[in-house]
Motif scaffolding. Structure first.
Motif, PDB file in Angstrom:
ATOM      1  N   ASP A 110       0.913  -1.277  -0.334  1.00  0.00           N
ATOM      2  CA  ASP A 110      -0.139  -0.045  -0.111  1.00  0.00           C
ATOM      3  C   ASP A 110       0.645   1.207  -0.397  1.00  0.00           C
ATOM      4  OD1 ASP A 110      -2.877  -1.077   0.219  1.00  0.00           O
ATOM      5  OD2 ASP A 110      -2.007  -1.962   2.545  1.00  0.00           O
ATOM      6  N   HIS A 130       1.336  -1.330  -7.099  1.00  0.00           N
ATOM      7  CA  HIS A 130       1.057  -1.031  -6.126  1.00  0.00           C
ATOM      8  C   HIS A 130      -0.763  -0.423  -5.328  1.00  0.00           C
ATOM      9  CE1 HIS A 130       4.396  -2.568  -5.245  1.00  0.00           C
ATOM     10  NE2 HIS A 130       5.716  -1.521  -4.936  1.00  0.00           N
ATOM     11  N   HIS A 131      -0.982  -0.780  -4.559  1.00  0.00           N
ATOM     12  CA  HIS A 131      -1.911  -0.079  -3.879  1.00  0.00           C
ATOM     13  C   HIS A 131      -1.852   1.203  -3.722  1.00  0.00           C
ATOM     14  CE1 HIS A 131      -5.473   0.268  -0.928  1.00  0.00           C
ATOM     15  NE2 HIS A 131      -6.479   0.455  -2.426  1.00  0.00           N
ATOM     16  N   ILE A 133      -2.660   4.794  -1.590  1.00  0.00           N
ATOM     17  CA  ILE A 133      -3.944   5.101  -0.651  1.00  0.00           C
ATOM     18  C   ILE A 133      -3.351   6.538  -0.888  1.00  0.00           C
ATOM     19  CG2 ILE A 133      -4.611   5.324   1.623  1.00  0.00           C
ATOM     20  CD1 ILE A 133      -4.191   2.276   1.562  1.00  0.00           C
ATOM     21  N   THR A 154      -4.899   4.089   6.861  1.00  0.00           N
ATOM     22  CA  THR A 154      -4.942   2.727   7.007  1.00  0.00           C
ATOM     23  C   THR A 154      -6.245   2.322   6.949  1.00  0.00           C
ATOM     24  OG1 THR A 154      -5.148   3.444   9.250  1.00  0.00           O
ATOM     25  CG2 THR A 154      -2.506   3.150   8.852  1.00  0.00           C
ATOM     26  N   LYS A 157      -5.899  -0.166   3.916  1.00  0.00           N
ATOM     27  CA  LYS A 157      -5.142  -1.097   3.485  1.00  0.00           C
ATOM     28  C   LYS A 157      -5.426  -2.196   2.772  1.00  0.00           C
ATOM     29  CE  LYS A 157      -1.269  -1.853   6.190  1.00  0.00           C
ATOM     30  NZ  LYS A 157      -0.362  -1.637   4.808  1.00  0.00           N
ATOM     31  N   LYS A 158      -4.801  -3.048   1.659  1.00  0.00           N
ATOM     32  CA  LYS A 158      -5.022  -4.007   1.808  1.00  0.00           C
ATOM     33  C   LYS A 158      -3.877  -5.065   1.829  1.00  0.00           C
ATOM     34  CE  LYS A 158      -7.950  -2.896  -2.216  1.00  0.00           C
ATOM     35  NZ  LYS A 158      -7.792  -3.120  -4.261  1.00  0.00           N
ATOM     36  N   HIS A 159      -2.316  -4.857   1.986  1.00  0.00           N
ATOM     37  CA  HIS A 159      -1.323  -5.480   1.916  1.00  0.00           C
ATOM     38  C   HIS A 159      -0.842  -5.252   3.412  1.00  0.00           C
ATOM     39  CE1 HIS A 159      -2.041  -6.055  -2.712  1.00  0.00           C
ATOM     40  NE2 HIS A 159      -1.800  -4.707  -2.540  1.00  0.00           N
ATOM     41  N   SER A 162       3.919  -1.873   4.024  1.00  0.00           N
ATOM     42  CA  SER A 162       2.884   0.540   3.760  1.00  0.00           C
ATOM     43  C   SER A 162       4.567   1.132   3.565  1.00  0.00           C
ATOM     44  CB  SER A 162       2.380   0.641   5.196  1.00  0.00           C
ATOM     45  OG  SER A 162       1.547   0.302   5.384  1.00  0.00           O
TER      46      SER A 162
END
Ligand code: PMP
Ligand code: GLU
Length: 411
Positions: A110, A130-131, A133, A154, A157-159, A162
């Motif tokens: 993330d 990546h994801h 945010i 947070t 969050k997916k992973h 961070s």
């Protein structure tokens, strides 16, 4: 064939530079507030070192010349109490590729990206798979994130991994963080076990000579990036560095060196030699940096004062060479002229006045936010430091601000 390739457009910063040059080639006058490039030449001693080093044609190690890394470590210790072991410095052709490679070293992560922030972070994170945010900020918050913004983020969050990208003095806003703000961010980053990439490429251009390095507040997991592009005026030389943290996981460091070895190999050897001169003599460098700050501060304040007096809201800059003016007070008037997005705002301003700005949409904002970045770099450095005078030495700054103000005042 469609669908075969990654979708990635040319970076907005490089695009505005190309567009401005095209207009100039057509004999049109362009005030270049779009591209963030330093107008200052590197110090004479550094130029001389580059000239004399052309015969150094050999590759260096991927990490970079070891003596140079020692000089950089000593320099940053003296300059902003940043402690880094020379063995934990990576040198590369620009910090941009290092930022990308740090992201590439993660399988899944993330990536927390403040909005606004520099145009390339989000595309790089997307290319690395990546994801993202996004951490939104407001004018009233001085476009700064805080512990609350991070905690909110947070929740998305997916992973497991961070990564938070911080940048101050900031591009596009020219603003920095107070010590207490850094302490608060460090605390939350630590509690979330985040890797923080602290992009401090404008650190030496803090207008009050008071840059504080984030690694002092979160030494456990901060990677600092920096280079010669801004304070040394050498963007086109392509020289950047990453300072890794003390107990970096060996497999992470290995991944960074591995990716570097499979992509850029090393930074240009002559540029590394010139960089030694830039980092070797702190006192000489300090004079050169002080001289630039003196001028940048005057110009930055001139721009923000004049825009504010016409209700184009902007914070006076604290470092670097950008301001991020908000035109929303004039929204109704602009809407009547068919301008509803920051992209239209910049396009029409460029066509109708020749002033180039970059729209807030390039920095992560929704299209309808009437905000844009102004890089106050369209001036030539004076021959003598003490002779600098805004009226005489930066006519394009005066003309550009006047054109923006007149254009916005038009009904
Ligand atoms: N970070 C920021 C915030 C920047 O404005 C830039 C601009 N060039 C970079 C990183 C990359 O710099 P370079 O690759 O020239 O070191
Ligand atoms: N950093 C500069 C800017 O934001 C330009 C260089 C780049 O984007 O690589 O305008």
């Amino acid at each position: 064939m469609k669908g075969l390739y990654k979708e990635i457009e040319e970076s907005q910063t490089l695009l505005i530079n190309t567009q401005s040059k095209l207009l100039i080639d057509q004999n049109k006058k362009v005030i270049k507030f779009g591209f963030g490039q330093s107008p200052f030449l590197p110090p004479k001693s550094v130029l001389k070192a580059l000239k004399e080093s052309v015969k150094h044609k050999e590759y260096t190690s991927v990490q970079g010349d070891s003596e140079l890394r020692e000089f950089m470590s000593a320099f940053h210790k003296q300059h902003n109490s940043l402690e880094v072991d020379p063995n934990n410095i990576l040198i590369a052709p620009g910090s941009k590729i290092l930022l990308f490679n740090i992201l590439m070293a993660f399988k899944n992560a993330d990536v927390f990206i403040p909005s606004p922030s520099w145009v390339s972070y989000a595309p790089q994170a997307r290319l690395a798979g990546h994801h993202i945010i996004k951490l939104n900020t407001t004018f009233e918050e001085r476009w700064r994130i805080n512990s609350k913004t991070i905690v909110e983020g947070t929740k998305l969050k997916k992973h497991e991994a961070s990564i938070l990208i911080l940048n101050y003095p900031g591009n596009p806003d020219g603003l920095t963080y107070s010590e207490q703000e850094l302490i608060d961010i460090a605390q939350i980053a630590k509690s979330q076990n985040m890797l923080v990439i602290s992009d401090e490429i404008y650190g030496l251009l803090n207008h009050n000579h008071s840059h504080l390095s984030f690694s002092n507040y979160y030494p456990e997991k901060t990677i600092t990036t920096t280079g010669l592009s801004k304070w040394c005026g050498a963007g086109g030389w392509r020289f950047g560095a990453a300072f890794l943290y003390k107990n970096i996981e060996p497999e992470f460091k290995q991944a960074l060196i591995g990716i570097g070895s499979e992509t850029y190999s090393c930074a240009a050897a002559p540029v590394q030699i010139a960089a030694k001169t830039a980092y070797k003599n702190f006192n000489e460098t300090k004079d050169y940096v002080d001289y630039q700050i003196d001028i940048l501060k005057k110009i930055g304040n001139y721009c923000s004062d004049h825009l504010n007096s016409e209700k184009i809201k902007v914070h006076a800059p604290q470092g670097g060479f950008y301001i991020f003016p908000d035109f929303s007070f004039h929204k109704e008037k602009l809407n009547l002229r068919g301008i509803t997005t920051s992209h239209q705002l910049c396009e029409r301003l460029l066509i109708e006045t020749g002033v180039a700005l970059l729209p807030a949409s390039a920095f992560g904002f929704d299209a309808d936010n009437l905000v844009a970045r102004l890089a106050y770099v369209d001036f030539k450095e004076p021959k003598e430091k003490h002779l600098f005078n805004i009226q005489n030495d930066s006519p394009n700054i005066i003309e550009g601000i006047e054109k923006i103000v007149n254009w916005i005042g038009k009904s």
